[in-house]
Design a protein around this motif. Structure first.
Motif, short mmCIF file in Angstrom:
data_model
loop_
_atom_site.label_atom_id
_atom_site.label_comp_id
_atom_site.label_asym_id
_atom_site.label_seq_id
_atom_site.Cartn_x
_atom_site.Cartn_y
_atom_site.Cartn_z
N LEU A 1 -4.05 -5.89 8.89
CA LEU A 1 -3.21 -6.06 7.72
C LEU A 1 -3.23 -7.52 7.30
O LEU A 1 -3.30 -8.42 8.14
N VAL A 2 -3.15 -7.74 5.97
CA VAL A 2 -3.09 -9.10 5.43
C VAL A 2 -1.81 -9.18 4.60
O VAL A 2 -1.63 -8.44 3.63
N PRO B 1 0.84 -1.21 0.00
CA PRO B 1 0.00 0.00 0.00
C PRO B 1 0.87 1.25 0.00
O PRO B 1 1.95 1.27 0.60
N ARG C 1 -2.94 -12.76 8.81
CA ARG C 1 -3.87 -11.66 9.10
C ARG C 1 -3.57 -11.14 10.50
O ARG C 1 -3.73 -11.87 11.48
N ASP D 1 -1.86 -5.97 2.11
CA ASP D 1 -3.10 -5.20 1.97
C ASP D 1 -3.53 -4.67 3.34
O ASP D 1 -3.44 -5.38 4.36
N ALA D 2 -3.99 -3.44 3.33
CA ALA D 2 -4.56 -2.84 4.55
C ALA D 2 -6.07 -2.96 4.47
O ALA D 2 -6.72 -2.31 3.65
N GLU D 3 -6.62 -3.84 5.30
CA GLU D 3 -8.06 -4.04 5.34
C GLU D 3 -8.63 -3.41 6.60
O GLU D 3 -7.89 -3.11 7.54
N PRO D 4 -9.96 -3.21 6.63
CA PRO D 4 -10.56 -2.67 7.87
C PRO D 4 -10.26 -3.57 9.07
O PRO D 4 -10.61 -4.75 9.07
N ARG E 1 0.52 -11.70 2.27
CA ARG E 1 0.46 -12.95 1.51
C ARG E 1 1.79 -13.10 0.76
O ARG E 1 2.20 -12.21 0.01
#
Length: 399
Positions: free
Chosen positions: A337-338, A291, A396, A331-334, A340
């Protein structure tokens, strides 16, 4: 500068030896004075009663109920032999105090009741020979009975107060010991957690550094005959990686020796780009998606992401074999962080059975350490081979 208030001075207390000598002195002193008074008055019955009433006080702490029964029986005998108060009767309130202090509440209450009845009986016995039955004898009896009863009640109250206070102090001591045991257990658990954390850090540092050095050393060995410049660059990378790993190890060992090591802080999310650049320089074909800009996360979360990525790349070098692409996606998710990390190597597909290919599911501690790190933050970690070959790590981490 404020100073803590001084603790109040605790009253001096007799130890077990001092208490034993006090009881002996009390029994011998009262019995001796009673004997002297009886001998001086020419009344052998007074001397006998004084000995019977005062001598049992020797054992008032060890057997309070038995001592009280002996003193009460000698006092009842006095009603039959002597129609006047004696000095030795001081033993009776002492025996009441001993029952209330060193026995149970029920025994103390019984002693109090018997003492009040005895007070009325003694008052009647002492006043009846001197008061005309027609001249309001109850007034004298009540006056004497009240005086004696107050002494008995005071002795019982002091003994009960001492017993309840001793029980309260014992309860406080027991609670303090329990708190100390709990604190010791918490300290042991905290030390165990700290040792596990440092072990994970050491594993990550050593495994990552050595895997890079081994890969570069192999490359330098193969390239030395054909392209010395490549070998020289590889040797430089080996030296830099070794110095960095040694620095990390010194920092971790410093944590074991002191709370303040003076070294640089733990790596975080901002250091992920540098880690990926180093992996590219080591020869890993990376496809990276991060990100932009990097999210602001707590230090602990950033450290977990960094270490999981570091261990995942280390596993690719050690177990994946020949890879054409290693994909790293963050990825920054609500809520978190995820991370992979996937590769297309043949190590997982081969099951790690080949010579020199230990595989991803062996007895190493890399995956275990990653899982422990992620679980400590309340996150999840999924690892396993991909269909068609390769391996995947998905972490996660909540924020």
């Amino acid at each position: 500068m404020s100073t803590a208030p001084a603790l109040p001075r605790q009253p001096r207390r007799l130890g077990p030896r001092g208490e034993a000598w006090f009881d002996r002195g009390l029994a011998v002193g009262l019995a001796g004075l009673s004997l002297l008074i009886g001998v001086a008055a020419g009344a052998p019955d007074w001397a006998l009663l004084g000995l019977l009433q005062c001598a049992p006080l020797w054992w008032r702490r060890r057997s309070p109920v038995a001592v009280y029964a002996a003193v009460a029986a000698a006092s009842a005998l006095q009603v039959l032999l002597v129609d006047m108060p004696l000095f030795s009767q001081l033993a009776y309130p002492v025996a009441v105090y001993a029952v209330a202090r060193f026995s149970t509440a029920v025994a103390g209450t019984v002693a109090l009741g018997v003492g009040l009845v005895a007070a009325a009986t003694a008052a009647w016995d002492w006043t009846s020979p001197y008061v005309d039955p027609v001249d309001y004898p109850l007034q004298q009896v009540v006056s004497y009975a009240t005086t004696i009863g107050v002494i008995v009640v005071a002795a019982w109250a002091l003994g009960t107060l001492g017993r309840t206070r001793a029980a309260y102090v014992d309860a406080l001591r027991t609670h303090a010991e329990q708190v100390a045991r709990d604190a010791e257990q918490r300290a042991e658990l905290a030390a165990s957690d700290e040792r596990a954390r440092i072990a994970r850090e050491m594993h990550d540092v050593v495994a990552h550094g050595l895997s890079v050095m081994v890969v570069q050393a192999d490359g330098a060995r193969y390239a030395a005959a054909k392209d010395p410049d490549v070998a020289t660059a590889a040797l430089g990378t080996i030296a830099a990686t070794g110095r960095e790993s040694l620095g990390e190890m010194r920092r971790l060992l410093g944590l074991l020796r002191s709370e303040q090591t003076g070294t640089r802080p733990q790596p975080g999310l901002d250091d992920v780009a540098g880690l990926l650049e180093q992996a590219r320089a080591d020869g890993l074909p990376l496809t990276v998606r991060l990100p932009d800009p990097l999210p602001s996360v707590p230090t602990g979360t950033g450290l977990v992401v960094y270490r999981v990525l570091q261990e995942a790349l280390t596993n690719v070098r050690r177990h994946a074999g020949l890879v054409r692409d290693v994909e790293v996606v963050l990825d920054a998710e609500p809520g978190g962080l995820v991370l992979r990390v996937t590769d297309d190597g043949r190590g997982a597909a081969a099951g790690g059975a080949g010579p020199g290919e230990p595989g991803r599911t062996g007895g190493g501690l890399g995956l275990v350490g990653m899982r422990e790190r992620v679980r400590a933050t309340g996150g999840t970690l999924a690892t396993g081979p991909r269909g068609g070959g390769g391996f995947e790590v998905v972490a996660r981490v909540p924020v």
